[in-house]
Scaffold this active site. Structure first.
Site, mmCIF file in Angstrom:
data_model
loop_
_atom_site.group_PDB
_atom_site.id
_atom_site.type_symbol
_atom_site.label_atom_id
_atom_site.label_comp_id
_atom_site.label_asym_id
_atom_site.label_seq_id
_atom_site.Cartn_x
_atom_site.Cartn_y
_atom_site.Cartn_z
ATOM 1 N N TYR A 24 0.800 -1.228 0.000
ATOM 2 C CA TYR A 24 0.000 0.000 0.000
ATOM 3 C C TYR A 24 0.841 1.290 0.000
ATOM 4 C CZ TYR A 24 -3.781 -3.245 0.929
ATOM 5 O OH TYR A 24 -4.681 -4.283 0.823
ATOM 6 N N HIS A 81 -15.006 -5.866 -2.208
ATOM 7 C CA HIS A 81 -15.200 -7.252 -2.639
ATOM 8 C C HIS A 81 -16.393 -7.928 -1.982
ATOM 9 C CE1 HIS A 81 -11.187 -6.213 -3.884
ATOM 10 N NE2 HIS A 81 -10.795 -6.102 -2.635
ATOM 11 N N HIS A 101 -7.994 2.062 -6.297
ATOM 12 C CA HIS A 101 -7.285 1.179 -5.369
ATOM 13 C C HIS A 101 -5.805 1.484 -5.464
ATOM 14 C CE1 HIS A 101 -10.877 -1.134 -4.821
ATOM 15 N NE2 HIS A 101 -11.026 -1.156 -6.128
ATOM 16 N N LEU A 102 -5.140 1.453 -4.334
ATOM 17 C CA LEU A 102 -3.695 1.686 -4.327
ATOM 18 C C LEU A 102 -2.972 0.527 -4.998
ATOM 19 C CD1 LEU A 102 -3.738 2.881 -0.651
ATOM 20 C CD2 LEU A 102 -2.958 4.302 -2.548
ATOM 21 N N SER A 103 -3.379 -0.676 -4.650
ATOM 22 C CA SER A 103 -2.701 -1.865 -5.183
ATOM 23 C C SER A 103 -3.384 -2.329 -6.469
ATOM 24 C CB SER A 103 -2.743 -2.990 -4.139
ATOM 25 O OG SER A 103 -4.078 -3.399 -3.917
ATOM 26 N N ARG A 112 -9.910 -10.763 -4.380
ATOM 27 C CA ARG A 112 -9.813 -9.305 -4.594
ATOM 28 C C ARG A 112 -10.085 -8.925 -6.054
ATOM 29 N NH1 ARG A 112 -7.458 -7.305 0.206
ATOM 30 N NH2 ARG A 112 -6.174 -8.905 1.169
HETATM 31 C C1 DHK Z 1 -7.496 -1.578 -0.209
HETATM 32 C C2 DHK Z 1 -7.876 -2.553 0.652
HETATM 33 O O1 DHK Z 1 -8.038 -2.295 1.938
HETATM 34 C C3 DHK Z 1 -8.060 -3.947 0.203
HETATM 35 O O2 DHK Z 1 -9.017 -4.629 0.978
HETATM 36 C C4 DHK Z 1 -8.407 -4.027 -1.264
HETATM 37 C C5 DHK Z 1 -7.444 -1.777 -1.669
HETATM 38 C C6 DHK Z 1 -7.424 -3.213 -2.095
HETATM 39 C C7 DHK Z 1 -6.351 -0.929 -2.290
HETATM 40 O O3 DHK Z 1 -5.494 -1.455 -2.994
HETATM 41 O O4 DHK Z 1 -6.353 0.292 -2.096
HETATM 42 O O5 DHK Z 1 -8.405 -5.367 -1.677
#
Ligand code: DHK
Length: 151
Positions: A24, A81, A101-103, A112
């Site tokens: 993240y 999700h 989403h960051l990731s 996910r």
């Molecule tokens: C952030 C979360 O908290 C995860 O539960 C998601 C998302 C991805 C992110 O990448 O910002 O799966």
């Protein structure tokens, strides 16, 4: 008048900076807020930046956005999700939605790789870290300027 956009963050995003930084990033939620505010100023938007760990609170904020805001940028965290309720709220308010989403959720666990939020989103940005929030603001400004279709 400057358009207002809600930027809503879901559970565990208050842990940014300490939470799995290899996934993240090292910026905190406050860093992210500042970055997003600067991007909004550049794009001529006002933002209301919020975070909650509570699903119902996010539903309430989405409903509140109707009549107050011109669009919603949302990172629903884990609720992405799982949450039919947040999806229903987004569909109910008929505002343009940019999901962020960051990731890169498509390179991660299989669970996910499905997003309820996407069903209500004009577009999705993921995998670009904090920069994704700036891009989401730019995209929203574009959507609002051009009034492109919402879905
Ligand atoms: C952030 C979360 O908290 C995860 O539960 C998601 C998302 C991805 C992110 O990448 O910002 O799966």
């Amino acid at each position: 008048m400057t358009a207002l956009v809600y930027v809503l963050n879901g559970p565990n995003l208050n842990m940014l900076g300490v939470r799995e930084p290899e996934i993240y990033g090292s910026e905190t939620l406050d860093d992210l807020r500042l970055r997003t505010e600067k991007a909004a100023a550049r794009s001529g938007l006002n933002i209301e930046f919020r975070q909650s760990n509570i699903e119902g609170e996010i539903v309430n904020w989405v409903q509140e956005a109707r009549g107050r805001a011109k669009g919603i940028i949302i990172n629903a965290g884990g609720y992405t999700h799982t949450s039919v309720a947040i999806l229903d709220a987004l569909q109910a308010v008929s505002l343009p939605v940019v999901e962020v989403h960051l990731s890169n959720i498509f390179r991660r666990d299989e669970f996910r790789q499905h997003s309820y939020i996407s069903l209500a989103a004009t577009g999705v940005i993921c995998g670009l870290g904090a920069k994704g929030y700036e891009l989401a603001v730019e995209a929203m400004a574009d959507i609002l300027n051009k009034s492109v279709r919402k879905a």
